[in-house]
Write an enzyme that holds these catalytic residues in place. Structure first.
Site, PDB file in Angstrom:
ATOM      1  N   GLU A  38       0.887  -1.147   0.000  1.00 19.73           N
ATOM      2  CA  GLU A  38       0.000   0.000   0.000  1.00 19.73           C
ATOM      3  C   GLU A  38       0.928   1.200   0.000  1.00 19.73           C
ATOM      4  OE1 GLU A  38      -1.573   2.915   1.911  1.00 19.73           O
ATOM      5  OE2 GLU A  38      -2.500   1.528   3.361  1.00 19.73           O
ATOM      6  N   CYS A  82      -2.708   7.655   4.896  1.00 20.38           N
ATOM      7  CA  CYS A  82      -2.703   7.237   3.484  1.00 20.38           C
ATOM      8  C   CYS A  82      -3.927   7.796   2.780  1.00 20.38           C
ATOM      9  CB  CYS A  82      -2.750   5.720   3.371  1.00 20.38           C
ATOM     10  SG  CYS A  82      -1.645   4.887   4.490  1.00 20.38           S
TER      11      CYS A  82
END
Lengths: 509, 509
Positions: free
Chosen positions: B265, B302
Site C-alpha cells: 500500500e 494514506c
C-alpha cells in the site's frame, strides 16, 4: 464454409493488412484453404478503444442479461456444426471424437459460467449498516461489491483449439465477470478461431451488446500480442502456452505504467508417485493406465504425466515392464504443429543422448508430423544432479525416477517446481507415507489426485487448474472451474451513498 | 518497561549484531532509551527456517485454535498498558487519544479476524460429488479448499505504529490465513515494535504454537528487508509505505526463481470532488470539515485528502475562503520522523516555488519536527500540464484544482492515477453529474465516499483499503477488512481422496 480470414472488430469484419498467416493440415502439412490477414497497430488501437467503450455498458449488464449472452455464445458455437469440427480436425490433427467432445466442453463451460453469473455470489455483495449513534464517531454505511477489471486480452492455446481458445475458459470467465475480451488467435488454428470468433460476434449482436464487447485479432508476428498486453485499456491477460511466452507477457505487464495481472498457464510435468503397496498389488495395471493417460491426445495436455516417482523394487520393475509393453504398441500420433512436433523430438533426443538416462520404451514410428511416445528412466541421484531433467517435454514422453529410499524420494520432491497436478497411487498400507507426503504435494500443485492421472480436467466448481509458479504465473488462481471468474474482479467499497446513486446490486441489500 | 532491543526469533530474544538503531522522541528529537541491534543474514536465515518449520503445523491448526491465538494476541497487546502508550507517543509524536484509539483498533482487528477464522468461509470448502455412472467417463470426487501460502514478511508502517505495524492488519490477516509472520520493524518506532512483538511472542507461547510462527527483526540498513522478500521460504509480502519502497520490493519479488505476491500500500492523494449544489448550499461547512480531515494526525494518513476538484464559481471561492481561515488557525503538529518532516517541507516548498501554483493558506508555524498545514490552488489547465502536481506530499498539504467546466473536470479525472479513496460532496441537484462521474471513480479507487472524507477507515467486512496501482501494488486486494485474509490463500483441489487422507475440513463435506 468459406473463411474470409478477416479480423473481427467492433461487430464488423475486415481484412488485416499486416502480413498473413495460414492454416495447415496437421496430418499432411498441406496449406488449408483461407488466408488470414494480420492485425496492424491501428487495428489493435481500434479494438482496444472499442473494448474500453463497451466496458462501460457491458460491466453493468444485469446478471440475467449476461447469463443469456454466455448461453447464446454456447448456442452459436454449437450451431457451427460440421464445418467447425472438420476445420479443427484438419488444423490440429486431433480426432473427431476429441474435437466434438471439446466443443461440448466449451459449451458446458459457457453454461457453467452463465449459471455462476445468475447465482451472483461472485459480486461479493456486503453491507455494514450505519450506526449514527456510535461513539466516539458515527459508523458510516459501507457496501461492497466486486467490479470487473476492464478489457481482457486472451491468448488461445495451441492444444485446446476450442476449450482454451477463442470462446474457451478465459474468455467465458472474463465475459462472466463483465470484461470485454480481445482474443489473439493462436496461429496454429486460425480457421477454427475465425469460425468460433464469428459465433461469439453473432452472440454479441443477437444480445444487443456493445460491438466492442468482443474482438478477434490475427497476428502474423508477435507485435500485436505484445501490444495488447502493453495497451493501457487492457486490464488483465489470460494465456495458455509455453513458459517462454508466458514469462515474456508477465514482463511486459509488470513494466507498464499501471501493471496488470497476467494469468498464464505455462508448464507442468505433473509428477505421479507410485507408493509401495500400490506397486505390490497392481503395478502392471497402473503401468497400462499410465500409458493410456500419457498418450492421450498425443500427450499434448498441460496435465500430461511427465514424471513417475517410485521406490526401487520388483513392483517398480513390473510397472516399467507393463508400461513399456503398452507403450511399444502405441501408435504414433499427429502432433498439433510442425513446430510442436520438432520440439517434442528434440526433447526426446536430448533424453536419448543423456549419459545418465536410459530409454526403456519407444512407441510405434510415424511419418511427417507424427510423433512416437517415449519412456525413460533415471536414478534419483542423477535426476537430482541435473535440474534440466524436469524441463517439460510437451508430448507423450515421460521419465521414471527410481528412488533408493523414502529419503531420496523426499529429496526429489523438494527440488520439483510448481505443478498443475500431482498424483499419488496407493493401496492399503500406503496411508502412512501418503499422509506424510501430502503437505509437500499441496504446496507443490493446484490439484492432488489419488489413484488417477491428471489428464481429465473436470469442468466444475471444485476444480483447480492452476498451481505455483512456473506451472502458472499466479498460483492463487485457476483457469478452469467457477473460481476462474475471480481473476477478473476487484472489490470496491461505497461509503454513505444515497440510495439513488448506489449501483443497482447494492441498492437492495 | 526496559527495552532490551533484541531480535525476537523462535521464542527467544537475542541481540542483533549487525549495526544498531535507536528510537527518537519525535517532539524533541532526543534519543530515547534503548538500542536495537540490527539483524544479520544469519538471523534472517534462522527466522526463515523456523517460520518454514512452523508453517507445517500452524497452517493446519483448527479454526478454534487459530481464533483463540488471535484473541490471545489481542489480550497481550492490551495488557501492555501504559508503557506501550508512552513509548508510542514519544516515538511518533502522536497524542495519547490517537495512540490509545489505535491500540483499540489493533485489538478490534485481531478480534475481527478471529471471528472470521471461526466463521471459516475463507476456506472456500467445496465438494463436487463423484458420479461413477456418468458417460462417457465417470465423474471423480472433487473437493476444494484454500490453503495458506506460506510464511509472510510484514513491513510495519511509519504512520500507524500499532494498527499497520507489528500486530497490525497484515500480521493479523496473514496469521488468520495460517501463515507464520516475520515482521521487519519500522525504524521510526523500534521500542513500540519491541513491546508489541513481545506481546505476540507471549501469545505464541501461551497457545503452544510452534516458536517460528512469529519473529521480529530490526534492520539497521535495507539488506534484511530485501533479503526477506528474496528468501525462498517467504511466500508473500505485506507492506505499507512509500512508492519507492513498495516498487523496490515488487521488483525483488518478481525476479525470484519463484515470484511471490507483494501487497504494498504505497501512495494516494485521495481526490475530493465538490459538486456544484453542494458548494452552493454548504461550501463553508465543507471547507471547515475538509481542514479537520486534512490536519488529522498531522496529515499523516494514506487517505489524507490531498486534492480538491471543483468547478469555478462563488461556491468554490467560499470553500477556499472557509478552508483558508480554518487552516490559518491550525496548530503546527509534530511529524513522525525528521525525515518525514523534511520530505513534507520539501514538498510544500516545491509547490510554493511552482510558477502556476498559488498558496492560499498556511497553518501556524511550529518548531523542530513540527510542520504547518498548507493549502494551494491551481487551474485545471496548469494541473494537466504538470503530472508531478499529483505526487503525494505526505502530510497536511492539499491542492485545489479549479476547473472551468465539467469537461475540464473530466479531463483531470482521466489523468489521475489509482487511488485508495475518492470522495464526492453533493447535494440535491447534483445526482446527474454524480451518476455520470461514478463509473470513472469506481475504476480509480478502492473506496468511493459521499459527503465525507477518507481519513476514517472502518474496520469491518465491507471495507476496502486498496485501489489500483500505484495506490497499491495489487488493486484486487485490500489491507483492511475481512477480505484481507484472501491475500494469503490459494485454492487446492483434492481428487478421489480416500476419507482417511482428506484434510480434516474436507472430510465432513
Amino acid at each position: 464454409m468459406t473463411l474470409s480470414g478477416e479480423l473481427l472488430i467492433g461487430g464488423t469484419a475486415r481484412r488485416g493488412q499486416s502480413g498473413e498467416i495460414f492454416g495447415y493440415d496437421a496430418a499432411t502439412g498441406e496449406k488449408l484453404p483461407g488466408s488470414f490477414g494480420g492485425a496492424s497497430a491501428s487495428d489493435l488501437e481500434e479494438a482496444a478503444a472499442l473494448a474500453w467503450e463497451a466496458f462501460a455498458k457491458f460491466r453493468e449488464t444485469g446478471l440475467e442479461e449476461r447469463a443469456v449472452f454466455l448461453e447464446t455464445i454456447a448456442e452459436q458455437v454449437l450451431s457451427t456444426g460440421e464445418p467447425l469440427v472438420e476445420r479443427a480436425m484438419a488444423e490440429t490433427g486431433l480426432p473427431r471424437g476429441r474435437i466434438e467432445g471439446e466443443r461440448m466442453r466449451t459449451v458446458i463451460q459457457l453454461r457453467m459460467f452463465a449459471a455462476e453469473v445468475r447465482r451472483g455470489a461472485f459480486q461479493e455483495l456486503r453491507l455494514d449498516p450505519a450506526d449514527p449513534e456510535r461513539k466516539p464517531a458515527p459508523k458510516p454505511d459501507l457496501r461492497l461489491r466486486n467490479i470487473a477489471l476492464g478489457p481482457v486480452a486472451v491468448f488461445g492455446a495451441s492444444n485446446f483449439p476450442l476449450a482454451f481458445s477463442v470462446a474457451g475458459g478465459d474468455t467465458a470467465s472474463a465475459l462472466a465477470a463483465g470484461c470485454p475480451v480481445i482474443v489473439k488467435a493462436h496461429s496454429a488454428h486460425p480457421g477454427t478461431s475465425e469460425i468460433v470468433g464469428r459465433a461469439v460476434q453473432r452472440a454479441v449482436e443477437i444480445c444487443g451488446l456493445p460491438a466492442g464487447t468482443f474482438a478477434l485479432l490475427f497476428d502474423a508476428g508477435r507485435e500485436i500480442g505484445q501490444g495488447l498486453v502493453a495497451d493501457k485499456r487492457i486490464r488483465a491477460v489470460g494465456f495458455t502456452g509455453s513458459r517462454t511466452g508466458g514469462t515474456a507477457l508477465m514482463k511486459i505487464a509488470a513494466s507498464r505504467a499501471q501493471p496488470i495481472p497476467v494469468y498464464a498457464e505455462m508448464s507442468s510435468i505433473n509428477p505421479v508417485i507410485l507408493l509401495p503397496q500400490a506397486l505390490r498389488s497392481r503395478a502392471a495395471e497402473i503401468g497400462r493406465a499410465f500409458v493410456g493417460s500419457l498418450t492421450l491426445g498425443a500427450g499434448q495436455f498441460c496435465t500430461n504425466p511427465g514424471l513417475i516417482l517410485a521406490l526401487e523394487g520388483d513392483g517398480l520393475d513390473t510397472f516399467v515392464q507393463a508400461a513399456s509393453e503398452a507403450l511399444a504398441q502405441a501408435s504414433a500420433q499427429t502432433m498439433l504443429t510442425g513446430g510442436i512436433c520438432q520440439s517434442y523430438k528434440n526433447g526426446v533426443a536430448k533424453l536419448q543422448g543423456h549419459a545418465k538416462v536410459r530409454q526403456v520404451a519407444l512407441g510405434l514410428e510415424g511419418t511427417g508430423q507424427q510423433a512416437s511416445a517415449a519412456l525413460f528412466e533415471v536414478s534419483a541421484a542423477d535426476f537430482l544432479a541435473d535440474r534440466h531433467l524436469q524441463d517439460e517435454i510437451f508430448g507423450a514422453a515421460s521419465l521414471v525416477v527410481r528412488c533408493g529410499s523414502e529419503a531420496e524420494l523426499d529429496k526429489v520432491l523438494q527440488v520439483l517446481e510448481g505443478q498443475l497436478t500431482v498424483a499419488l497411487h496407493m493401496a492399503e498400507g500406503d496411508e502412512g507415507i501418503a499422509q506424510r507426503l501430502l503437505p509437500e504435494l499441496e504446496l507443490m500443485a493446484g490439484r492432488v489426485l489419488v489413484n488417477g492421472f491428471g489428464t481429465g480436467v473436470e469442468v466444475s466448481p471444485a476444480m483447480v487448474h492452476g498451481g505455483p509458479y512456473p506451472a502458472t504465473s499466479d498460483g492463487r488462481s485457476t483457469s478452469v472451474g467457477t473460481l476462474a471468474i475471480y481473476r477478473f474482479l476487484r472489490p470496491v467499497c461505497y461509503q454513505d451513498f444515497p440510495q439513488s446513486l448506489l449501483p443497482k446490486p447494492l441498492g437492495s441489500l
